[in-house]
Structures are given as structure tokens and as C-alpha cells.
Design an enzyme around this catalytic site. Structure first.
Site, PDB file in Angstrom:
ATOM      1  N   TRP A  83      35.378 -37.317 -46.585  1.00 24.01           N
ATOM      2  CA  TRP A  83      36.010 -39.026 -46.088  1.00 24.01           C
ATOM      3  C   TRP A  83      34.063 -39.250 -45.604  1.00 24.01           C
ATOM      4  CZ3 TRP A  83      34.878 -40.341 -41.230  1.00 24.01           C
ATOM      5  CH2 TRP A  83      34.774 -42.508 -41.122  1.00 24.01           C
ATOM      6  N   LYS A 130      38.734 -46.080 -47.241  1.00 28.21           N
ATOM      7  CA  LYS A 130      38.393 -46.993 -46.415  1.00 28.21           C
ATOM      8  C   LYS A 130      38.618 -48.008 -46.733  1.00 28.21           C
ATOM      9  CE  LYS A 130      37.699 -46.389 -41.290  1.00 28.21           C
ATOM     10  NZ  LYS A 130      37.691 -45.874 -39.826  1.00 28.21           N
ATOM     11  N   HIS A 179      44.049 -46.776 -42.863  1.00 26.76           N
ATOM     12  CA  HIS A 179      42.887 -47.379 -44.337  1.00 26.76           C
ATOM     13  C   HIS A 179      43.239 -48.687 -45.006  1.00 26.76           C
ATOM     14  CE1 HIS A 179      40.354 -44.113 -43.226  1.00 26.76           C
ATOM     15  NE2 HIS A 179      40.968 -43.608 -42.328  1.00 26.76           N
ATOM     16  N   GLU A 218      38.353 -40.048 -49.396  1.00 27.66           N
ATOM     17  CA  GLU A 218      39.632 -40.626 -49.013  1.00 27.66           C
ATOM     18  C   GLU A 218      38.391 -41.995 -48.887  1.00 27.66           C
ATOM     19  OE1 GLU A 218      39.964 -39.115 -44.423  1.00 27.66           O
ATOM     20  OE2 GLU A 218      40.547 -41.065 -43.942  1.00 27.66           O
ATOM     21  N   ASP A 244      46.661 -37.015 -38.832  1.00 27.47           N
ATOM     22  CA  ASP A 244      45.830 -37.590 -38.766  1.00 27.47           C
ATOM     23  C   ASP A 244      45.435 -39.033 -37.945  1.00 27.47           C
ATOM     24  OD1 ASP A 244      42.874 -38.405 -38.495  1.00 27.47           O
ATOM     25  OD2 ASP A 244      42.239 -39.342 -40.369  1.00 27.47           O
ATOM     26  N   ASP A 294      44.715 -45.190 -35.734  1.00 26.74           N
ATOM     27  CA  ASP A 294      44.938 -43.068 -35.126  1.00 26.74           C
ATOM     28  C   ASP A 294      45.951 -43.005 -34.185  1.00 26.74           C
ATOM     29  OD1 ASP A 294      43.074 -41.809 -37.286  1.00 26.74           O
ATOM     30  OD2 ASP A 294      42.344 -43.180 -36.746  1.00 26.74           O
ATOM     31  N   HIS A 313      46.924 -38.501 -44.993  1.00 33.65           N
ATOM     32  CA  HIS A 313      46.565 -38.544 -43.714  1.00 33.65           C
ATOM     33  C   HIS A 313      47.333 -39.494 -42.869  1.00 33.65           C
ATOM     34  CE1 HIS A 313      42.187 -36.808 -43.441  1.00 33.65           C
ATOM     35  NE2 HIS A 313      43.244 -36.428 -44.041  1.00 33.65           N
ATOM     36  N   ASP A 319      42.870 -48.737 -37.701  1.00 35.06           N
ATOM     37  CA  ASP A 319      43.298 -47.802 -37.863  1.00 35.06           C
ATOM     38  C   ASP A 319      42.766 -47.233 -36.890  1.00 35.06           C
ATOM     39  OD1 ASP A 319      42.517 -45.324 -39.902  1.00 35.06           O
ATOM     40  OD2 ASP A 319      41.347 -45.602 -39.288  1.00 35.06           O
ATOM     41  N   ASP A 331      45.005 -42.747 -45.968  1.00 33.71           N
ATOM     42  CA  ASP A 331      45.560 -42.646 -45.226  1.00 33.71           C
ATOM     43  C   ASP A 331      45.945 -43.838 -44.500  1.00 33.71           C
ATOM     44  OD1 ASP A 331      44.695 -42.833 -42.336  1.00 33.71           O
ATOM     45  OD2 ASP A 331      43.745 -41.260 -42.039  1.00 33.71           O
TER      46      ASP A 331
HETATM   47  C1  RNT Z   1      38.699 -41.467 -40.545  1.00 36.15           C
HETATM   48  C2  RNT Z   1      39.380 -40.142 -41.669  1.00 36.15           C
HETATM   49  C3  RNT Z   1      38.846 -39.263 -40.818  1.00 36.15           C
HETATM   50  C4  RNT Z   1      39.513 -38.896 -39.906  1.00 36.15           C
HETATM   51  C5  RNT Z   1      39.271 -36.971 -40.048  1.00 36.15           C
HETATM   52  C6  RNT Z   1      38.871 -36.934 -38.924  1.00 36.15           C
HETATM   53  O1  RNT Z   1      38.446 -42.722 -40.591  1.00 36.15           O
HETATM   54  O2  RNT Z   1      40.933 -41.515 -41.470  1.00 36.15           O
HETATM   55  O3  RNT Z   1      40.053 -38.830 -41.862  1.00 36.15           O
HETATM   56  O4  RNT Z   1      40.361 -39.035 -39.211  1.00 36.15           O
HETATM   57  O5  RNT Z   1      38.391 -36.701 -40.863  1.00 36.15           O
HETATM   58 ZN    ZN Z   2      41.707 -40.181 -41.835  1.00 38.67          ZN
END
Ligand code: RNT
Ligand code: ZN
Length: 419
Positions: A185, A228, A262, A226, A326, A296, A286, A294, A259
Site C-alpha cells: 500500500w 485507496k 478505502h 491495496e 486493519d 480505522d 483489511h 478511513d 480495505d
Molecule cells: C492505509 C492502509 C494500510 C495501513 C497499514 C498500516 O490506509 O489501510 O493498510 O493501514 O498498512
Molecule cells: Zn489497509
């Protein structure tokens, strides 16, 4: 075994049996699904190599005391986590978690030996390892670019970093006999509207091609990319967009990482699994909880989490999907964050395994949407919680009482760190 838990399980077993579901089988299936635990919840993605502040659309907010400050402490914390969740597990690492000091080298020159400590940890705890090159928190992350930088010095630095990481992932897989998923990523993007949308994407393709040309054993390592939607400081343009990586992964037959945070806030990855897997060989997830962006947040029992797991079980996609977590929340006890997120993920999977799949597939094929809706709604109040409680107890793991254990750990260990 706790008698009350056992009795409740017997009743649940009968209830599920009456609709043709075998709870023992569901638990067996659940026990076999590896969940990859992100090491970075333990220390707010700090890593062991530098003091550089986080950048590139990754934000960790909060300063709850007791975060792991070094390898020793992170190992202790992860072992605590592993002791409080059943089933197969992996630990997901970032390159900044190298256990050997670099002593003059930079991260474009990393070796498997720099991660020996984690391999020992993995063997001791019988877990696999997954890996990620770290394309952020570094002075060579310049002008919001890494692999798609127009500055050749920057771009080639990160290509070298990516190549080292492919070699390290290959080493993890071989050493542990468990395939390592190495995920790429990059935070690359632009704050304002790009003039050309294409140029940076061409450079990203070139860089990825160079990284993928690193020799590695396909049985030991799986590469993933990955995408985004946007990041902080990259609000208008992300080089590695959804379409970019879907195309790249399909063309190169590597895994696509989806993810949950994302995509557009009204766009869900649960509906992307089946489409993507028609064209890419494998998926990495993720599992995260985006709150408006995003963010998290710790994974909890949301509709989307349930839809993701249902999608995997109902359409038989688990064999080609790797489940990684994640999230990173620094406002609450970090061990508790792990347990809540991992258990929620497992519970959602279990609920999916506890569906009368054949019956519901049949109803749908016969266009009997009444039965489909009626049963899916009924299932929501079936006693899946008793089945999960039994699973924990069978494995000698505390049920609701886990928090007491985590609070004791906070008092005895975390609080003494003084941070
Ligand atoms: C970031 C991505 C990525 C990170 C990790 C730490 O937007 O989601 O996967 O969260 O690699
Ligand atoms: Zn991620």
C-alpha cells in the site's frame, strides 16, 4: 467445562439442528480460518526503527497509556492477545518492525535476518506471519509520493525497499511453512486536482513491475496490492485507486487487497468480493471500520462486517481469501481493542457458518424471496452467542470475563510502562 455454557450450547445445537445446521461443523470450520492480527494496533504504528511522525493519510488519534515501546513489550502484548482468542492466527508485520537495528543502513537495504526475532516469536506461538513494506513515516516519502514519484531518486529508493520486502516475505513463508501475504500500500496522491491523471499511474505500474520481478517462491509468498479512495493531503487524487489495482492484480494474477475503509462511504467491499474473485486469483481483506472516512475504528458487529463474512461463506470464497485486520485506536486499552476486533470478526464468521446455506440457496434459485427474507431475519435472533461462548470455553478461554483479565494486565504490566 462450565456446565451452564454446555447446557446453553446443547439447546443452541438443537435449535440450529431443527433448521438443518450442524453447530459442531460450524465451529470446526470457524476454527480453521486464520485471522491475521495487525501488529500495529499495539504501538500506534510506531515501529522500532525511527521517531518519524506518521504521515500519508494514516492518523492514529489518542494517547491511552501503556503502548508497547519496543519488541519485548509488543511481544508480551501480542501473547496476551493470542491467549484470549481461539482459532488459527497470524501476525501481520510492517517493515518498520525490524527487530535488528539498522546501524547505518536505511530501509532500502533490509534483510531477512532483520526479522529473525519475529520468526522465533511465530514459531514459539505457532502463528504465521504476513508482511507489508512501509511506504510512509520516512523522509523519503516526499511531496506525497513514493513509488509513483516523478523524482527518480525517490522512486528508486522505494522500489529497492519493496524488493527487499518481497525477499523477507518469501523467507517468512519458507521458515514457517505458512504462506506469507505481502501487501503493498502506498499513500501516493495529490492534494489538488492533477493535470495528468495518467503519468503517476504509469510510474506506479513501472515500480510495481520492478518489485514483482524480485524472485520469490509462489508457494511461500503471495503478493497483494491495496487501493485507496483518498488520504489526508491526498484528497483530490490517489495514484493507486480501486480500478488501478483491480486491473493490476488481474493482469499480474496476484492478490487484490480490499480495505473496508478505502472506498466511497456508500460503497461496500462485501459486494466486491465475488466480482473481484472472478478475475484475480486471491483476495486479502483489511477488515476495518470506517466512520465517515478511513478512520480505522476497532471492528465491531456492524452490518458490513456481517455482509463481508456472509459473502465469503455463502459463495464459498474463503479458500481464496485471506482475512487481515486493519484498525488502530489509541483512545482505549490497546489489548482490549484487539480482543474486541478479533472476536467481532470471528463472531461474524460464525454467524455465517450457522446459516442453512443449501436451503437459502434453493429458495433464491426458485425465486422464493419470501422464504429468503423470513429466514435471514429469523437467524438474527438464533442463539449464536451460546455457540461462540462454548467455543471459547472449550478452548479454555474466558468469555465475557476477558475484560477482567485485560484490566489486570493493564494494572500489572501496561501501567508500569509509565507512558
Ligand atoms: C492505509 C492502509 C494500510 C495501513 C497499514 C498500516 O490506509 O489501510 O493498510 O493501514 O498498512
Ligand atoms: Zn489497509
Amino acid at each position: 467445562m462450565d456446565e451452564k455454557i454446555k447446557e446453553a450450547y446443547q439447546r443452541a445445537k438443537e435449535a440450529y439442528a431443527s433448521i438443518g445446521v450442524d453447530t459442531d461443523k460450524a465451529l470446526q470450520a470457524l476454527d480453521e480460518v486464520p485471522i491475521s492480527i495487525q501488529c500495529w494496533q499495539g504501538d500506534d504504528i510506531q515501529g522500532f526503527l525511527n521517531d518519524n511522525a506518521l504521515s500519508g493519510g494514516i492518523q492514529v488519534t489518542g494517547n491511552y497509556p501503556g503502548k508497547a515501546r519496543n519488541f519485548q513489550e509488543l511481544q508480551e502484548d501480542l501473547e496476551k492477545v493470542l491467549s484470549l482468542v481461539p482459532g488459527k492466527k497470524k501476525i501481520n508485520l510492517h517493515a518498520i518492525y525490524a527487530t535488528r537495528p539498522l546501524e547505518g543502513r536505511d530501509i532500502d537495504e533490509l534483510f531477512p535476518e532483520d526479522f529473525r526475532g519475529w520468526v522465533d516469536f511465530a514459531k514459539k506461538n505457532d502463528v504465521g506471519l504476513d508482511f507489508n513494506p512501509t511506504f510512509f513515516s520516512h523522509p523519503m516519502y516526499k511531496d506525497n509520493f513514493t513509488l509513483s514519484s516523478p523524482d527518480e531518486e525517490v522512486r528508486s529508493f522505494w522500489v529497492r525497499h519493496g524488493k527487499c520486502c518481497v525477499t523477507i516475505g518469501d523467507y517468512f513463508g519458507r521458515e514457517l511453512g505458512k504462506k506469507c501475504v505481502t501487501n503493498i500500500w502506498v499513500p501516493d496522491g495529490m492534494k489538488d486536482d492533477p493535470y495528468s491523471h495518467l503519468e503517476a499511474r504509469k510510474r506506479l505500474t513501472e515500480s510495481l513491475d520492478e518489485i514483482l520481478a524480485t524472485p520469490y517462491d509462489r508457494d511461500s509468498e503471495l503478493l497483494a496490492v491495496e487501493s485507496k479512495f483518498f488520504g489526508i493531503g491526498a484528497e483530490s487524487y490517489t495514484t493507486g485507486s480501486g480500478e488501478f489495482y483491480l486491473g493490476y492484480a488481474a493482469k499480474n494474477q496476484i492478490a487484490l487487497c480490499l480495505d473496508a475503509g478505502h472506498f466511497h462511504p456508500n460503497e461496500f467491499i462485501s459486494d466486491k468480493l465475488s466480482s473481484a474473485l472472478l478475475y484475480v486469483p486471491e483476495l486479502l481483506l483489511h477488515v476495518s471500520r470506517p466512520v465517515n472516512w478511513d478512520s480505522d475504528h476497532v471492528v465491531t458487529d456492524t452490518d458490513e462486517l456481517n455482509h463481508i463474512m456472509e459473502g465469503l461463506v455463502r459463495d464459498d470464497l474463503l479458500k481464496r481469501t485471506h482475512i487481515g485486520l486493519d484498525f488502530f485506536d489509541a483512545t482505549i486499552n490497546r489489548i482490549a481493542a484487539y480482543i474486541i476486533g478479533i472476536r467481532s470478526t470471528q463472531k461474524a464468521l460464525l454467524k455465517a457458518f450457522l446459516e442453512p446455506k443449501e436451503m437459502l440457496l434453493k429458495a433464491e434459485r426458485e425465486l422464493d424471496y419470501t422464504t429468503r427474507l423470513a429466514f435471514v431475519e429469523e437467524l438474527k435472533s438464533y442463539p449464536w452467542g451460546d455457540v461462540y461462548a462454548y467455543y471459547l470455553d472449550k478452548n479454555g478461554i474466558p468469555g465475557h470475563d476477558w475484560l477482567r483479565e485485560v484490566k489486570a494486565y493493564e494494572k500489572d504490566v501496561l501501567a508500569k510502562r509509565g507512558n
